[in-house]
Scaffold this active site. Structure first.
Site, PDB file in Angstrom:
ATOM      1  N   HIS A 147      -6.768   7.837  12.295  1.00 45.01           N
ATOM      2  CA  HIS A 147      -7.797   7.998  13.333  1.00 45.01           C
ATOM      3  C   HIS A 147      -8.917   8.956  12.908  1.00 45.01           C
ATOM      4  O   HIS A 147      -9.975   8.986  13.539  1.00 45.01           O
ATOM      5  CB  HIS A 147      -7.186   8.525  14.638  1.00 45.01           C
ATOM      6  CG  HIS A 147      -6.227   7.580  15.288  1.00 45.01           C
ATOM      7  ND1 HIS A 147      -6.545   6.266  15.550  1.00 45.01           N
ATOM      8  CD2 HIS A 147      -4.951   7.751  15.734  1.00 45.01           C
ATOM      9  CE1 HIS A 147      -5.505   5.668  16.131  1.00 45.01           C
ATOM     10  NE2 HIS A 147      -4.527   6.538  16.239  1.00 45.01           N
ATOM     11  N   ASP A 184       0.142   0.374  12.290  1.00 42.17           N
ATOM     12  CA  ASP A 184       0.352   1.330  13.379  1.00 42.17           C
ATOM     13  C   ASP A 184      -0.104   0.649  14.673  1.00 42.17           C
ATOM     14  O   ASP A 184      -1.048  -0.142  14.661  1.00 42.17           O
ATOM     15  CB  ASP A 184      -0.492   2.581  13.107  1.00 42.17           C
ATOM     16  CG  ASP A 184      -0.241   3.691  14.115  1.00 42.17           C
ATOM     17  OD1 ASP A 184       0.461   4.660  13.772  1.00 42.17           O
ATOM     18  OD2 ASP A 184      -0.765   3.599  15.246  1.00 42.17           O
ATOM     19  N   HIS A 186      -1.719   1.668  17.073  1.00 47.02           N
ATOM     20  CA  HIS A 186      -3.065   2.064  17.499  1.00 47.02           C
ATOM     21  C   HIS A 186      -4.091   1.571  16.479  1.00 47.02           C
ATOM     22  O   HIS A 186      -3.774   1.428  15.293  1.00 47.02           O
ATOM     23  CB  HIS A 186      -3.127   3.591  17.640  1.00 47.02           C
ATOM     24  CG  HIS A 186      -2.088   4.116  18.594  1.00 47.02           C
ATOM     25  ND1 HIS A 186      -0.946   4.760  18.165  1.00 47.02           N
ATOM     26  CD2 HIS A 186      -2.008   4.026  19.939  1.00 47.02           C
ATOM     27  CE1 HIS A 186      -0.205   5.071  19.236  1.00 47.02           C
ATOM     28  NE2 HIS A 186      -0.824   4.630  20.311  1.00 47.02           N
ATOM     29  N   ASP A 272       4.941   2.825  15.601  1.00 49.23           N
ATOM     30  CA  ASP A 272       4.839   2.967  17.051  1.00 49.23           C
ATOM     31  C   ASP A 272       4.653   1.635  17.784  1.00 49.23           C
ATOM     32  O   ASP A 272       4.453   1.621  18.991  1.00 49.23           O
ATOM     33  CB  ASP A 272       3.752   3.982  17.440  1.00 49.23           C
ATOM     34  CG  ASP A 272       2.531   3.914  16.563  1.00 49.23           C
ATOM     35  OD1 ASP A 272       2.389   2.935  15.804  1.00 49.23           O
ATOM     36  OD2 ASP A 272       1.703   4.845  16.631  1.00 49.23           O
TER      37      ASP A 272
END
Ligand code: ZN
Length: 375
Positions: A147, A184, A186, A272
């Site tokens: 991120h 991931d 996200h 995740d």
């Protein structure tokens, strides 16, 4: 493989990764009325327990240990603004540390040193693959990186570990074209933003639609200008499971990477999207992480001399991340540790694990945007 013989899979882990201190937020909320201080979601346990399972399974001694070193300021500045690096260093000297940039990504005293060691762990893994001292490698690093953008950290990420590694290897080894696959849950917004104008880096993110960041990662975003087609976003609906991810891999991820013809494949490897994660609503079990890894080992063998490196990102179930991670490292190394995932059968049987029509429509939409010329 003979017991005790190191495989051609590299392994990065360092005790200090477990010392990165994210404080006592309840999940990521601290200081709100009625919220009892607890543990931050991005705590050490999911990673240290993964490292422990790789150790007690007997797998670690069959891997080739790669010692991480701290990324230098020069390494970090190939990707990040000086103001970001300076601010993290400065706050890192404070007794109570600071924040990576968004107010919900705390770090404690000495956090800069751990963050630089995480980026440096990714560098060493990618470098070992680039110079052929291993076939592939897994960097179990913390804090994560995908991120982080040029000017700031965010989403529990201090530095853009994968991008810092790519730029280090571009400088030292002359490899140019990289395909980054980010599974991931996200959106890999940082890596995507850093390489948005670079036609030599393909970023493929497969994530839960509008989970985090809420305003990036739409399936319609696929790059512009000279880098047109170098961004692929498979934004899957919440509730997606093993069938959706396998279909997305077959129909979008593998063909897009094959057509891109990278010099190396790098995975931003978060866990995740697992059935047990507190930060998402997906349902993956370890068998799908194993299968995705197997397919990438095969693809890397076909398109880029087998060069494949993985850098650890999110994954917030201390109970389940270790088994998903073990499956990935087994698939990378081709070694069966003999330890089975005790949760697989229960969670793989959940309703909706097979590909659902509304998930298939997203995958087909994204596939329709790909440039799949194999010329
Ligand atoms: Zn994540």
């Amino acid at each position: 493989m003979t017991a005790g013989t190191a495989s051609r899979t590299g392994w990065v882990w360092h005790e200090l990764y477990g010392w990165h201190d994210t404080g006592r937020a309840a999940g990521y909320v601290l200081g709100a009325p009625g919220v009892q201080p607890f543990a931050h979601f991005e705590s050490a346990e999911s990673k240290t327990r993964f490292a422990s399972l790789v150790e007690v399974s007997g797998l670690r001694e069959q891997l080739t240990e790669i010692r991480p070193r701290a990324a230098s300021v020069e390494d970090l500045l190939r990707v990040h603004d000086a103001a970001h690096v300076d601010r993290i260093r400065e706050e890192s000297r404070r007794q109570h540390g600071g924040d990576m940039g968004d107010g919900s990504s705390p770090f404690g005293w000495n956090g800069y040193e751990v963050g630089a060691l995480a980026a440096g762990g990714a560098i060493e893994a990618v470098r070992a693959v680039a110079d052929g001292s291993v076939d592939n490698a897994y960097a179990l690093v913390r804090p994560p990186g995908h991120h982080a953008v040029r000017e700031s950290g965010m989403g529990f990420c201090m530095f853009a570990n994968v991008a810092v590694a790519i730029e280090a290897v571009r400088a030292s080894h002359g490899l140019e074209r990289f395909a980054v696959i980010d599974w991931d849950v996200h959106h890999g917004n940082g890596t995507e933003a850093i390489y948005a104008d670079d036609p030599d880096v393909l970023t493929v993110s497969i994530h839960q639609d509008r989970n985090y960041p809420i305003d990036t990662g739409d399936a319609g975003v696929h790059g512009a200008g000279a880098a047109a087609g170098s961004i692929v976003n498979v934004a899957l609906p919440p509730g997606s499971g093993n069938g959706a991810y396998r279909a997305a891999f077959e129909r979008v991820v593998l063909p897009s990477v094959a057509a891109f013809k990278p010099d190396m494949i790098i995975v931003a490897c978060g866990y995740d999207a697992s059935a047990a994660d507190p930060l998402s609503a997906m349902m993956l079990t370890s068998s799908t992480y194993r299968e995705m890894t197997r397919s990438l080992v095969e693809l890397a063998g076909a398109v880029c001399g087998g060069r494949l490196a993985m850098s650890h990102e999110g994954g917030y179930s201390p109970v389940y991340v270790p088994f998903c991670g073990l499956a990935v490292v087994e698939a990378l190394s081709g070694i069966d540790s003999g330890i089975a995932d005790p949760y697989e059968a229960d969670w793989a049987a959940w309703a909706g694990q097979e590909l659902q029509p509304h998930q298939g429509r997203v995958i087909e939409l994204v596939r329709g945007q790909l440039s799949l010329s194999t010329e």
